[in-house]
Enzyme design. Sequence first.
Site, short mmCIF file in Angstrom:
data_model
loop_
_atom_site.label_atom_id
_atom_site.label_comp_id
_atom_site.label_asym_id
_atom_site.label_seq_id
_atom_site.Cartn_x
_atom_site.Cartn_y
_atom_site.Cartn_z
N ASP A 194 1.05 -1.09 -0.28
CA ASP A 194 0.43 -0.20 0.14
C ASP A 194 0.81 1.14 0.12
O ASP A 194 1.51 1.33 0.72
CB ASP A 194 -0.69 0.13 1.17
CG ASP A 194 -1.41 1.13 1.62
OD1 ASP A 194 -2.04 1.95 0.41
OD2 ASP A 194 -3.28 1.07 2.29
N ASP A 205 -3.93 7.35 -3.98
CA ASP A 205 -3.88 6.12 -2.54
C ASP A 205 -4.89 4.48 -3.69
O ASP A 205 -5.78 4.54 -3.27
CB ASP A 205 -4.99 6.31 -1.17
CG ASP A 205 -4.24 5.06 -0.72
OD1 ASP A 205 -3.58 4.20 -0.62
OD2 ASP A 205 -5.47 6.07 0.43
N HIS A 274 -12.21 5.94 2.54
CA HIS A 274 -12.30 6.93 2.91
C HIS A 274 -12.22 8.11 1.98
O HIS A 274 -11.35 8.21 1.04
CB HIS A 274 -11.37 7.45 4.20
CG HIS A 274 -9.85 6.61 3.25
ND1 HIS A 274 -8.98 8.27 2.53
CD2 HIS A 274 -9.28 5.42 3.49
CE1 HIS A 274 -7.97 6.57 2.54
NE2 HIS A 274 -7.76 5.53 2.46
N HIS A 282 -6.55 11.36 5.09
CA HIS A 282 -8.13 10.71 5.30
C HIS A 282 -9.36 12.18 5.96
O HIS A 282 -8.81 12.63 7.21
CB HIS A 282 -8.20 9.77 7.48
CG HIS A 282 -7.96 9.03 6.25
ND1 HIS A 282 -8.35 7.42 8.04
CD2 HIS A 282 -7.69 7.50 5.98
CE1 HIS A 282 -7.38 6.24 7.33
NE2 HIS A 282 -6.64 6.39 5.63
N GLU A 307 -11.04 1.19 -1.06
CA GLU A 307 -10.62 -0.26 -0.52
C GLU A 307 -10.73 -1.22 0.35
O GLU A 307 -11.79 -0.85 1.48
CB GLU A 307 -8.88 0.45 0.12
CG GLU A 307 -9.55 0.83 1.76
CD GLU A 307 -7.96 1.96 2.31
OE1 GLU A 307 -6.88 0.73 2.14
OE2 GLU A 307 -7.64 3.11 3.19
N GLU A 402 -7.30 -1.97 -2.97
CA GLU A 402 -6.97 -0.44 -3.48
C GLU A 402 -7.31 0.40 -4.83
O GLU A 402 -6.36 0.40 -5.12
CB GLU A 402 -6.87 0.48 -1.85
CG GLU A 402 -6.79 2.15 -1.50
CD GLU A 402 -6.44 2.45 -0.55
OE1 GLU A 402 -6.81 3.61 -0.09
OE2 GLU A 402 -5.45 2.10 -0.98
#
Length: 421
Positions: A194, A205, A274, A282, A307, A402
């Site tokens: 990640d 992300d 998120h 976040h 994710e 994700e």
Amino acid sequence: MSTVGKPSDDPQNGLNHTDDVQEENEEVEDDGAPDSASDTKKKKKKKKPKKKKIEQTDPPRIPVSKFYPDGNYPEGEIQEYKNDNTWRTTSEEKRYDEKMAMEDPEVTYQSIRRGAEVHRLVRKHARKTIKPGMSLLEIAESIEEGTRALVEENGLEAGIGFPTGLNLNNCAAHYSPNAGDTTILQSGDVLKVDFGVHVKGRILDSAFTLIWEPTYENLLRAVKEATDAGIREAGIDVRLGDVGAAIQETMESYEVEVNGTTHRVKSIENLSGHTINLYQIHAGKSVLLVKNDDQTKMEEGEYFAIETFGSTGRGRVVESGECSHYAKIIDAPHVPLRLTSAKSLLKSINKNFGTLPFCRRYLDRVGETKYLLALNHLVAQGVVQDYPPLCDQRGAMTAQFEHTILLRPTVKEVVSRGNDY
């Protein structure tokens, strides 16, 4: 992330970059003087030298900006909105809104697409080269070196979005090796990778899972398809609880057989996707991975990290192990710091990371030493948040996939989509 952008391994889309320059002819003007052989001087054609093609190195180290000098980076996968929002695709009003958004420096689709192109290239190399026998430190440093080079790291203008997560087996999130970590990847491990890229605070992300033995193929399939289900369900005015329900239904339709015992894949109930804001990974809204009653709606213009995490264990994580991840709290209180070292460290954090997450190795890299007492003091005072590893029960295996999606006025863009996942 349905019209699809060019796959990321297309030569025009970043995985085999070239910069072709067509030959042009240049004419030499007649000066009017008679030629000894003719009254008319012949026009001569001179070829311009052909510009050398630019090709990405292996490992990738040439900045992506070299292949997109006009600043226009590849669009991600496009999905049309569902149900009551299909009208957005052809709405002239929404097309105008999107045009205005593209021109707004505060929106900067191109910044996040640039980060996505970096991510695709770095992860392509990572997926090809990560093998059992490598140390987690070696893997993390390779990913981070590639990210820094391709995005042209420049303070808070561009760089790594958050610490590289290398989460093994029952550990689902927030593990990055600290200096001196001796963990070696094993052939039976399930590794979650990640990592993030940011350009002008726009964070890309995205995450994937690797295995080297077939036992947990169904676990990976469940999680990947659950992520795709969440992406399909997501959209403007969609309720977050409904996205969670779609994720759980897909995830928990899978089973994994381990040593003769069948395990139903469970959505990890206390992890979530998120929203992402400027320099804030976040940003407030959470997409739980199970059915729930959250009536909060997704809104036009928002960025979401969709994710999902699946587990063969209890489907719930707890904090466990040595902490590596930290971030300055966005609305941190102004409190008196009694330690001089804490004041100095906070100044360094503000300068190098702002509110972007960082890890202890990153503090080492910017020259900080003997900082643990000061760092813990900042955590205790509510200025910095610590994020310890999150793990399911021992013996369980967890997986993660994700993507970052953009809820554009007309369509949904899965900006981090590649030909790999």
